[in-house]
Design a protein around this motif. Structure first.
Motif, short mmCIF file in Angstrom:
data_model
loop_
_atom_site.label_atom_id
_atom_site.label_comp_id
_atom_site.label_asym_id
_atom_site.label_seq_id
_atom_site.Cartn_x
_atom_site.Cartn_y
_atom_site.Cartn_z
N ARG A 81 -46.15 -14.93 -15.77
CA ARG A 81 -46.18 -15.53 -17.11
C ARG A 81 -45.10 -16.59 -17.22
NH1 ARG A 81 -49.76 -12.40 -19.87
NH2 ARG A 81 -50.07 -10.28 -19.08
N ARG A 82 -44.16 -16.44 -18.14
CA ARG A 82 -43.11 -17.45 -18.29
C ARG A 82 -41.74 -16.92 -17.84
NH1 ARG A 82 -44.83 -21.86 -20.83
NH2 ARG A 82 -46.75 -21.74 -22.04
N SER A 83 -41.77 -15.85 -17.05
CA SER A 83 -40.51 -15.23 -16.65
C SER A 83 -39.95 -15.78 -15.35
CB SER A 83 -40.73 -13.71 -16.48
OG SER A 83 -41.65 -13.45 -15.43
N GLU A 128 -45.68 -25.64 -12.49
CA GLU A 128 -46.81 -25.97 -13.36
C GLU A 128 -46.58 -27.28 -14.09
OE1 GLU A 128 -49.57 -23.49 -16.37
OE2 GLU A 128 -47.47 -23.62 -16.98
N THR A 129 -45.35 -27.49 -14.55
CA THR A 129 -45.03 -28.74 -15.26
C THR A 129 -45.28 -29.94 -14.38
OG1 THR A 129 -43.36 -27.65 -16.63
CG2 THR A 129 -43.19 -30.04 -16.39
N GLU A 173 -42.74 -21.98 -13.56
CA GLU A 173 -42.89 -22.83 -14.73
C GLU A 173 -42.68 -24.29 -14.37
OE1 GLU A 173 -43.83 -21.92 -17.99
OE2 GLU A 173 -44.42 -20.23 -16.74
N LYS A 189 -48.83 -17.50 -10.60
CA LYS A 189 -48.89 -18.23 -11.86
C LYS A 189 -50.30 -18.78 -12.11
CE LYS A 189 -47.29 -20.56 -15.47
NZ LYS A 189 -46.77 -19.89 -16.68
#
Length: 335
Positions: free
Chosen positions: A213-215, A223-224, A220, A128
């Motif tokens: 990516r966002r898969s 990263e948040t 995700e 990521k």
């Protein structure tokens, strides 16, 4: 430039210059250096080591693998952890394909995942924020797509565009890292090395273009939360200091995560001796390029056994935080 800026490990070209760039050039490793690796348990007693002779490139005997002293000083250790082996297998790599600074970059990522998230590291999460860049032999007569990969250090690590991972930068002075190779071999029936079978060739570049990516949900969520940790004070220097101060080898297979270290007698440590802040500073400066001052202080401390990470789930609720305690950063409940 401070190493706390957003980004990732920006690798200087540490494979050399000109037509000899990245070529095998023999080894200068000494028996004393290998004895230090064994004494500090970076190499287990069940693994035998052999110094190279006058050969310029590795000449392995049956059952041997090639490793590098310069890698061990940046967090490498045997036997390899699940993540380290997964990383090599997924991207079709051997240790000689990774420059010394790439090992330092990966050690910082492992420190973040285990020390600040309470997670075993993952190739998908790593992907990521980072990607692999090809290092090629300079040849102006060839199109970039036709240039040959270097024999050593063909796979550098660089940040993805807009990566939020805290910046850690490798040294510019480790261009001869590949002159530190030697041989290791299992002496018993159990694999205490966990490296892929040695092949001297260049990498196949398998999966080098992979981007979750966002898969990928965990990537995700990672990263948040990472953005929140950075706002709370997390810096690149914290990641550098985390694995050095905990006295572990991030690449080495361990019985528990970095966030559950239990003190000087923890079986995963390479030494029972604690490092004061000045010694941590010196060791960080020995393998990273940083403006970290002698009287440095944590921007954000990693978790410990006394202050363990919360259970990770799929829903995140922000609560009031303090700069010194990532455990207060997020309330993580099962989603």
């Amino acid at each position: 430039m401070s190493s706390s800026f957003s980004g990732a490990l920006i690798e200087d070209d540490d494979a050399g210059f000109g037509p000899e760039r990245g070529s095998w050039q023999g080894s200068s490793v000494t028996r004393r250096e290998i004895e230090w690796l064994i004494r500090t348990r970076r190499i287990p007693a069940e693994v035998s080591c052999r110094l190279p002779g006058s050969e310029l490139s590795p000449d392995v005997k049956e059952g041997e693998y090639v490793v590098f002293m310069s890698h061990f000083s940046r967090g490498f250790g045997l036997p390899l952890s699940d993540f380290a082996r997964e990383f090599l297998d997924y991207f079709g790599l051997q240790p000689h394909h990774l420059p010394a600074n790439a090992i330092a970059s990966l050690s910082a990522f492992i420190s973040a995942s285990e020390g600040y998230f309470g997670l075993w590291p993952s190739v998908h999460v790593w992907s990521k924020f980072f990607q692999i860049r090809s290092n090629v032999v300079p040849d102006k007569s060839l199109h970039p797509s036709e240039k040959l990969l270097t024999q050593c250090g063909a796979a550098s690590i660089t940040p993805r565009r807009k990566s939020v991972f805290p910046r850690v930068t490798g040294l510019e002075s480790c261009k001869k890292w590949h002159k530190s190779f030697f041989y290791v071999k299992n002496t018993g029936t159990e694999d205490k090395i966990r490296l892929p079978v040695f092949s001297i060739g260049t990498p196949s570049k398998v999966n080098w273009t992979y981007n979750p990516r966002r898969s990928h949900v965990l990537a995700e969520l990672f990263e948040t939360r990472l953005k929140e940790l950075i706002r709370a004070g997390l810096r690149g220097e914290d990641l550098m200091a985390t694995f050095i101060s905990s006295r572990i080898c991030p690449f080495q297979k361990r019985t528990h995560k970095l966030c559950y270290m239990s003190g000087p007698l923890d079986p995963n440590r390479v030494s029972t001796v604690e490092l004061d802040n000045y010694l941590v500073f010196k060791r960080v400066r020995a393998i990273f390029k940083t403006e970290m001052p002698e009287d440095w202080a944590w921007g954000l401390k990693p978790f410990t056994r006394e202050r363990p990470p919360p259970a990770l789930g799929l829903s995140f609720t922000c609560i009031k935080i303090t700069r010194a305690n990532p455990a207060d950063l997020l309330n993580i409940s099962a989603g």
